[in-house]
Design a protein around this motif. Structure first.
Motif, PDB file in Angstrom:
ATOM      1  N   ARG A  34       0.825  -1.205   0.000  1.00 32.36           N
ATOM      2  CA  ARG A  34       0.000   0.000   0.000  1.00 32.36           C
ATOM      3  C   ARG A  34       0.861   1.258   0.000  1.00 32.36           C
ATOM      4  O   ARG A  34       0.578   2.217  -0.702  1.00 32.36           O
ATOM      5  N   SER A  35       1.950   1.265   0.784  1.00 31.65           N
ATOM      6  CA  SER A  35       2.799   2.448   0.866  1.00 31.65           C
ATOM      7  C   SER A  35       3.562   2.690  -0.431  1.00 31.65           C
ATOM      8  O   SER A  35       3.913   3.815  -0.739  1.00 31.65           O
ATOM      9  N   ALA A  36       3.817   1.649  -1.214  1.00 30.76           N
ATOM     10  CA  ALA A  36       4.535   1.800  -2.472  1.00 30.76           C
ATOM     11  C   ALA A  36       3.687   2.537  -3.507  1.00 30.76           C
ATOM     12  O   ALA A  36       4.213   3.142  -4.424  1.00 30.76           O
ATOM     13  N   LYS A  37       2.380   2.489  -3.381  1.00 30.47           N
ATOM     14  CA  LYS A  37       1.476   3.140  -4.329  1.00 30.47           C
ATOM     15  C   LYS A  37       1.278   4.620  -4.020  1.00 30.47           C
ATOM     16  O   LYS A  37       0.834   5.358  -4.876  1.00 30.47           O
ATOM     17  N   ARG A  38       1.569   5.041  -2.822  1.00 30.37           N
ATOM     18  CA  ARG A  38       1.322   6.414  -2.407  1.00 30.37           C
ATOM     19  C   ARG A  38       2.343   7.383  -2.973  1.00 30.37           C
ATOM     20  O   ARG A  38       3.521   7.094  -3.040  1.00 30.37           O
ATOM     21  N   LYS A  39       1.837   8.563  -3.340  1.00 28.56           N
ATOM     22  CA  LYS A  39       2.730   9.642  -3.743  1.00 28.56           C
ATOM     23  C   LYS A  39       3.209  10.332  -2.471  1.00 28.56           C
ATOM     24  O   LYS A  39       2.496  10.366  -1.470  1.00 28.56           O
ATOM     25  N   PRO A  40       4.402  10.933  -2.502  1.00 30.53           N
ATOM     26  CA  PRO A  40       4.860  11.668  -1.320  1.00 30.53           C
ATOM     27  C   PRO A  40       3.940  12.857  -1.041  1.00 30.53           C
ATOM     28  O   PRO A  40       3.360  13.438  -1.950  1.00 30.53           O
ATOM     29  N   VAL A  41       3.830  13.183   0.209  1.00 27.45           N
ATOM     30  CA  VAL A  41       3.027  14.336   0.620  1.00 27.45           C
ATOM     31  C   VAL A  41       3.722  15.593   0.107  1.00 27.45           C
ATOM     32  O   VAL A  41       4.942  15.731   0.196  1.00 27.45           O
ATOM     33  N   THR A  42       2.930  16.501  -0.437  1.00 27.25           N
ATOM     34  CA  THR A  42       3.500  17.728  -0.992  1.00 27.25           C
ATOM     35  C   THR A  42       3.645  18.800   0.089  1.00 27.25           C
ATOM     36  O   THR A  42       3.009  18.720   1.153  1.00 27.25           O
TER      37      THR A  42
END
Length: 76
Positions: A3-11
């Motif tokens: 799941r964490s691999a799919k997330r974009k970094p927080v802007t």
């Protein structure tokens, strides 16, 4: 894929929005405001880290554009 691999970094904008939200909550609930200070600190830390990294990257890029001949000499 995790799941964490799919997330974009927080802007940076999202971090700033989080700080705005926490500020509003602190104002709305003053008796509980102190409970939000760890979240405030964490967001400020992340914001400052991002700004520092962006500043360093911009300085490095600017340095390369200022002195292309020095860079070419060092790589040969």
């Amino acid at each position: 894929m995790s799941r964490s691999a799919k997330r974009k970094p927080v802007t940076l904008d999202e971090i700033e929005a989080g700080l705005d939200l926490i500020a509003r909550l602190m104002e709305k609930f003053p008796r509980e405001a102190e409970l939000l200070t760890p979240h405030w600190r964490a967001l400020v830390f992340q914001r400052d880290k991002r700004i520092e990294a962006a500043t360093i990257l911009a300085a490095a890029k600017e340095r390369l554009t200022r002195s292309p001949d020095r860079t070419a000499r060092q790589s040969s």
